[in-house]
Design an enzyme around this catalytic site. Structure first.
Site, mmCIF file in Angstrom:
data_model
loop_
_atom_site.group_PDB
_atom_site.id
_atom_site.type_symbol
_atom_site.label_atom_id
_atom_site.label_comp_id
_atom_site.label_asym_id
_atom_site.label_seq_id
_atom_site.Cartn_x
_atom_site.Cartn_y
_atom_site.Cartn_z
ATOM 1 N N CYS A 198 1.495 29.858 -7.052
ATOM 2 C CA CYS A 198 3.226 30.635 -6.795
ATOM 3 C C CYS A 198 4.056 29.374 -6.415
ATOM 4 O O CYS A 198 3.724 28.867 -5.565
ATOM 5 C CB CYS A 198 3.295 31.746 -6.196
ATOM 6 S SG CYS A 198 1.993 33.123 -6.578
ATOM 7 N N ARG A 231 3.230 23.474 -10.987
ATOM 8 C CA ARG A 231 2.111 24.134 -10.008
ATOM 9 C C ARG A 231 1.295 25.138 -10.771
ATOM 10 O O ARG A 231 0.191 25.118 -10.149
ATOM 11 C CB ARG A 231 2.963 24.762 -8.819
ATOM 12 C CG ARG A 231 3.668 23.991 -8.069
ATOM 13 C CD ARG A 231 4.625 24.790 -7.266
ATOM 14 N NE ARG A 231 4.040 25.305 -6.136
ATOM 15 C CZ ARG A 231 3.511 25.028 -5.100
ATOM 16 N NH1 ARG A 231 3.976 23.906 -4.739
ATOM 17 N NH2 ARG A 231 3.034 25.956 -4.009
ATOM 18 N N TRP A 290 1.477 32.747 -9.838
ATOM 19 C CA TRP A 290 0.060 32.797 -10.423
ATOM 20 C C TRP A 290 -1.040 33.820 -9.979
ATOM 21 O O TRP A 290 -1.086 34.046 -8.762
ATOM 22 C CB TRP A 290 -0.399 31.464 -9.837
ATOM 23 C CG TRP A 290 -1.502 30.804 -10.475
ATOM 24 C CD1 TRP A 290 -1.866 30.035 -11.555
ATOM 25 C CD2 TRP A 290 -2.919 30.783 -9.627
ATOM 26 N NE1 TRP A 290 -3.055 29.970 -11.742
ATOM 27 C CE2 TRP A 290 -3.872 30.306 -10.794
ATOM 28 C CE3 TRP A 290 -3.266 31.508 -8.721
ATOM 29 C CZ2 TRP A 290 -5.168 30.329 -10.314
ATOM 30 C CZ3 TRP A 290 -4.649 31.382 -8.272
ATOM 31 C CH2 TRP A 290 -5.659 30.794 -9.262
ATOM 32 N N ASN A 344 4.019 33.755 -1.874
ATOM 33 C CA ASN A 344 3.217 32.677 -2.300
ATOM 34 C C ASN A 344 1.891 33.041 -1.435
ATOM 35 O O ASN A 344 2.168 33.029 -0.136
ATOM 36 C CB ASN A 344 3.640 31.357 -2.365
ATOM 37 C CG ASN A 344 2.625 30.543 -2.504
ATOM 38 O OD1 ASN A 344 1.452 30.658 -3.097
ATOM 39 N ND2 ASN A 344 2.903 29.113 -2.296
ATOM 40 N N GLY A 345 0.645 33.334 -1.814
ATOM 41 C CA GLY A 345 -0.485 33.728 -1.091
ATOM 42 C C GLY A 345 -1.039 34.992 -1.203
ATOM 43 O O GLY A 345 -0.735 35.543 -2.109
ATOM 44 N N GLU A 389 -15.736 13.184 -13.449
ATOM 45 C CA GLU A 389 -14.382 13.417 -13.652
ATOM 46 C C GLU A 389 -14.067 13.535 -15.028
ATOM 47 O O GLU A 389 -12.939 14.097 -15.219
ATOM 48 C CB GLU A 389 -13.715 12.085 -13.107
ATOM 49 C CG GLU A 389 -12.223 11.893 -12.932
ATOM 50 C CD GLU A 389 -11.606 13.165 -12.560
ATOM 51 O OE1 GLU A 389 -12.093 13.965 -11.856
ATOM 52 O OE2 GLU A 389 -10.277 13.225 -12.785
ATOM 53 N N LYS A 418 -11.882 16.499 -16.905
ATOM 54 C CA LYS A 418 -10.611 16.501 -17.315
ATOM 55 C C LYS A 418 -10.476 17.133 -18.771
ATOM 56 O O LYS A 418 -9.656 17.618 -19.336
ATOM 57 C CB LYS A 418 -10.354 14.818 -17.521
ATOM 58 C CG LYS A 418 -9.964 13.944 -16.435
ATOM 59 C CD LYS A 418 -8.480 14.463 -15.891
ATOM 60 C CE LYS A 418 -8.548 15.343 -14.941
ATOM 61 N NZ LYS A 418 -9.038 14.962 -13.462
ATOM 62 N N GLU A 471 -10.603 20.970 -18.246
ATOM 63 C CA GLU A 471 -9.334 21.529 -18.002
ATOM 64 C C GLU A 471 -8.416 21.536 -19.111
ATOM 65 O O GLU A 471 -7.612 22.445 -18.958
ATOM 66 C CB GLU A 471 -8.734 20.297 -16.772
ATOM 67 C CG GLU A 471 -9.130 20.719 -15.351
ATOM 68 C CD GLU A 471 -8.292 19.694 -14.555
ATOM 69 O OE1 GLU A 471 -8.664 18.562 -14.547
ATOM 70 O OE2 GLU A 471 -7.661 20.060 -13.676
ATOM 71 N N HIS A 480 -34.865 16.420 -17.322
ATOM 72 C CA HIS A 480 -35.260 17.340 -16.797
ATOM 73 C C HIS A 480 -34.800 18.720 -16.983
ATOM 74 O O HIS A 480 -34.549 19.699 -16.148
ATOM 75 C CB HIS A 480 -34.955 17.187 -15.036
ATOM 76 C CG HIS A 480 -35.696 15.838 -14.671
ATOM 77 N ND1 HIS A 480 -37.306 15.900 -14.431
ATOM 78 C CD2 HIS A 480 -35.523 14.686 -14.305
ATOM 79 C CE1 HIS A 480 -37.592 14.737 -13.999
ATOM 80 N NE2 HIS A 480 -36.472 13.905 -13.870
ATOM 81 N N LYS A 495 -1.546 23.489 -9.864
ATOM 82 C CA LYS A 495 -1.496 21.931 -9.475
ATOM 83 C C LYS A 495 -1.801 21.946 -7.956
ATOM 84 O O LYS A 495 -2.378 21.083 -7.645
ATOM 85 C CB LYS A 495 -0.041 21.466 -9.917
ATOM 86 C CG LYS A 495 0.099 20.081 -9.222
ATOM 87 C CD LYS A 495 -0.775 19.091 -10.238
ATOM 88 C CE LYS A 495 -0.617 17.645 -9.709
ATOM 89 N NZ LYS A 495 -1.615 16.861 -10.390
HETATM 90 C C1 AGP Z 1 -7.790 17.831 -11.160
HETATM 91 O O1 AGP Z 1 -7.342 17.464 -12.411
HETATM 92 C C2 AGP Z 1 -7.438 19.082 -10.612
HETATM 93 N N1 AGP Z 1 -6.477 19.913 -11.334
HETATM 94 C C3 AGP Z 1 -8.037 19.538 -9.352
HETATM 95 O O2 AGP Z 1 -9.404 19.690 -9.611
HETATM 96 C C4 AGP Z 1 -7.395 18.946 -8.180
HETATM 97 O O3 AGP Z 1 -8.110 17.662 -8.150
HETATM 98 C C5 AGP Z 1 -7.802 19.898 -6.845
HETATM 99 O O4 AGP Z 1 -7.561 21.077 -6.970
HETATM 100 C C6 AGP Z 1 -7.517 19.174 -5.419
HETATM 101 O O5 AGP Z 1 -6.308 18.943 -5.348
HETATM 102 P P1 AGP Z 1 -5.667 18.151 -4.275
HETATM 103 O O6 AGP Z 1 -5.906 16.802 -4.602
HETATM 104 O O7 AGP Z 1 -4.202 18.230 -4.339
HETATM 105 O O8 AGP Z 1 -6.227 18.658 -3.011
#
Ligand code: AGP
Length: 611
Positions: free
Chosen positions: A2, A27, A75, A100-101, A484, A488, A491, A507, A606
């Site tokens: 949020c 965000r 959110w 927010n929260g 990673e 990507k 996501e 395995h 974000k």
């Molecule tokens: C990365 O592409 C993500 N959106 C997510 O995994 C992110 O890296 C994670 O939420 C950690 O965020 P931060 O680095 O702001 O702590």
């Protein structure tokens, strides 16, 4: 997560708040809303499911006129993304609130308020706070007192901003967990979830600490601590400008951020790394010089992409600095008992510096016997930076795309600096140190070369669009690179992707391999190459299609089932950074071909400010 923007001014605030919401879009959210108090002290509200643009359209058709207001991107946590659940929530027609929260004790509060006759319109936890504030206003509190009373009752992590017809000359906000920044204008004051939201109206900010309540009036800002005592807070001038979050010539923020990496890496090296001189411990803070020689172990804690950066650094830490290093995701670390090795450094990584799990792990570390907490972070004003004794900033610039790219590669560059500092303090070989500093300095140019693979990778991505799954393989420090790459891809393209250390294939995951399962491998020209090649043959023998990102000299030939994409060599120990770039491009172009929302993928945020 949020986003909150709120403020009080001598002018109508609708457009300021709406622009703030646009600047918080990165965000991640699923609905948006805005409420103002008009000149007759009446509340007016608009809410829309979907994008801020839809709220903007509604406000363009029927504007809200008022000089005090609150706005929100939601959110969803409690209750689905509907207009009824969208914020602001209003109690009794007189109190409007954004949140927010998560309010953890919302259920007993809801039961109590229902018994008192309050009607609930939404499924949210937020609405209890709105009714509870109305309840205290009825008992004679002003808005500040009502919020202070409610804050004392709420459990969980939350930031709130509130306006009320009964007390129209103020906006009251509070923070207990998710960040809230106060923006100082002339005859107008604001709060927001981050600095970006308010840059069009001010560059002067203060940061609320947990447990604090802020009372915004047109001509004054007063901050109170948990006990209700007034606190004086320094006003800082941000170096950021409103234009910093423009997409420029790029189609998406993620694309722009991928291409900004050579510059972001240079900025993160600037003034810190010089080829013929050891690094200065002072870059981590004044206490570092005395602390570094004492460090005998490192515990890294982070989430998501930042966790992957930590995993790569573990290989460097043990190989270059000869220091035992453990890495754990913050959401696990915070809830278990640990055996902390003597003289351990607690190292956190975070782009935002506001990730709730990482912040909670820092809190947990205070009860354990760490020598110090070091944060590698991209946001100088963040909670993580404020709560760590040692800090190394990544100078990546604002990262807007939800999928982290330049934050990751700059974290790796910062991590290598920490590894070098630790190695130096243990008397590492000067020639090796000099070679590694040279490799760091060459990295921006090599990343630039890797970016030149863009047209080739676009063609590879075109072949992925119809695929539902992908396997990523790597060995050693390239296993987290594969992780990673898989993160990507899933996501932003929503293609199911998993990463494995290549030696693990036989395995279990080999059972998945057939002509429909693309297998992406990262092949550095190192002493594990022959082992990796055997793993790739295992895939080929089962009809799997391989896409191999290979350093020069790996001697793999294009042919049936084998597509080799050569990545520039010469990056030495920093090859994991370079190998990440084509994987970012692959995910990006696949998502563009699929037509997904690249910068704000579904269900993701974000800045993950809730647990
Ligand atoms: C990365 O592409 C993500 N959106 C997510 O995994 C992110 O890296 C994670 O939420 C950690 O965020 P931060 O680095 O702001 O702590």
């Amino acid at each position: 997560m949020c986003g909150i923007v709120a403020g009080i001014a001598e002018r109508n605030v609708q457009d300021i708040l709406l622009e703030g919401l646009r600047r918080l879009e990165y965000r991640g959210y699923d609905s948006a809303g805005l409420a103002v108090l008009d000149e007759q002290n009446q509340l007016h509200r608009r809410r829309r499911v979907g994008k801020v643009a839809e709220l903007g359209q509604a406000l363009a058709e029927t504007p809200l006129i008022g000089k005090a207001g609150i706005a929100h991107t939601r959110w969803a946590t409690h209750g689905s993304p509907t207009e009824l659940n969208a914020h602001p929530h209003i109690s009794s027609g007189r109190v409007a609130i954004v949140h927010n929260g998560i309010i953890e004790n919302h259920a007993p509060l809801r039961a109590e308020l229902k018994a008192l006759g309050y009607n609930f319109e939404s499924e949210t936890d937020t609405e209890v706070a709105a009714h509870r504030i109305a309840y205290y206003l009825d008992r004679g509190d002003d808005l500040l007192q009502a919020v202070q009373h409610v804050v004392a009752e709420l459990e969980g992590a939350y930031a709130l901003a509130v306006i009320a017809c009964d007390d129209p000359g103020r906006v009251v906000a509070c923070r207990n967990g998710p960040p809230l920044v106060v923006g100082f204008g002339i005859g107008e004051h604001f709060v927001a979830s981050d600095v970006q939201a308010l840059l069009p109206v001010t560059q002067r900010f203060s940061f609320l600490e947990n447990g604090e309540v802020v009372d915004l009036r047109r001509d004054e800002v007063a901050i109170y601590d948990r006990e209700g005592d007034r606190v004086m807070r320094e006003i800082r001038v941000s170096g950021l400008t409103a234009g910093a979050i423009d997409r420029g010539q790029y189609r998406h923020f993620m694309q722009k951020e991928i291409f900004e990496q050579p510059f972001a890496i240079s900025e993160t090296l600037e003034g810190r790394v010089i080829e013929d001189r050891p690094l200065s411990p002072g870059v981590l803070g004044v206490a570092a010089e005395a602390l570094l020689p004492q460090i005998e172990a490192v515990q890294i804690v982070a989430c998501g992409t930042s966790y992957h950066a930590g995993m790569i650094a573990r290989y460097w830490m043990e190989e270059i600095a000869n220091i035992p290093c453990q890495v754990e995701v913050a959401s696990e670390y915070r809830y278990r008992r640990h055996v902390v090795l003597p003289n351990s450094l607690f190292l956190t990584l975070s782009q935002s510096g506001e990730t709730a799990d990482t912040l909670a792990a820092v809190q947990a570390s205070r009860d354990e016997h760490y020598l110090a907490r070091l944060a590698i972070c991209n946001v100088p004003e963040s909670s993580l930076v404020r709560e760590s004794e040692l800090v190394l900033l990544t100078h990546a610039g604002p990262e807007i795309g939800v999928a982290s790219t330049k934050a990751f590669t700059t974290q790796l560059v910062a991590l290598m600096q920490v590894v070098l500092l630790l190695a130096q303090s243990r008397g590492a070989d000067a020639a090796v140190m000099r070679r590694l500093r040279g490799e760091l300095l060459q990295l921006p140019g090599l990343v630039e070369k890797a970016l030149a693979l863009d047209p080739l990778i676009t063609r590879v991505a075109e072949r992925y669009v119809e695929r539902g799954h992908a396997l990523f393989l790597g060995r050693g420090a390239f296993y987290p690179v594969a992780m990673e790459g898989a993160l990507k891809l899933k996501e932003i393209s929503y293609i199911h992707a998993e990463a494995y250390p290549a030696g693990e294939l036989k395995h279990g995951p080999l059972a998945l391999v057939d002509a429909d399962m693309p297998v992406i491998a990262v092949a550095p020209n190192n002493d594990m190459l022959e082992k990796l090649k055997s793993n790739l043959e295992e895939v080929r023998a089962r009809g799997g299609e391989l896409f191999v990102f290979a350093e020069p000299g790996v001697a793999l030939e294009n042919g049936p089932g084998m597509n080799v994409i050569e990545v520039p060599g010469g990056s030495g120990m920093l090859a994991p950074v370079l190998m990440t770039v084509p994987l970012q491009l692959l995910a990006y172009h696949t998502a563009v071909f699929k037509g997904t929302d690249v910068d704000q993928p579904r269900n993701l945020a974000k800045s993950v400010t809730v647990e």
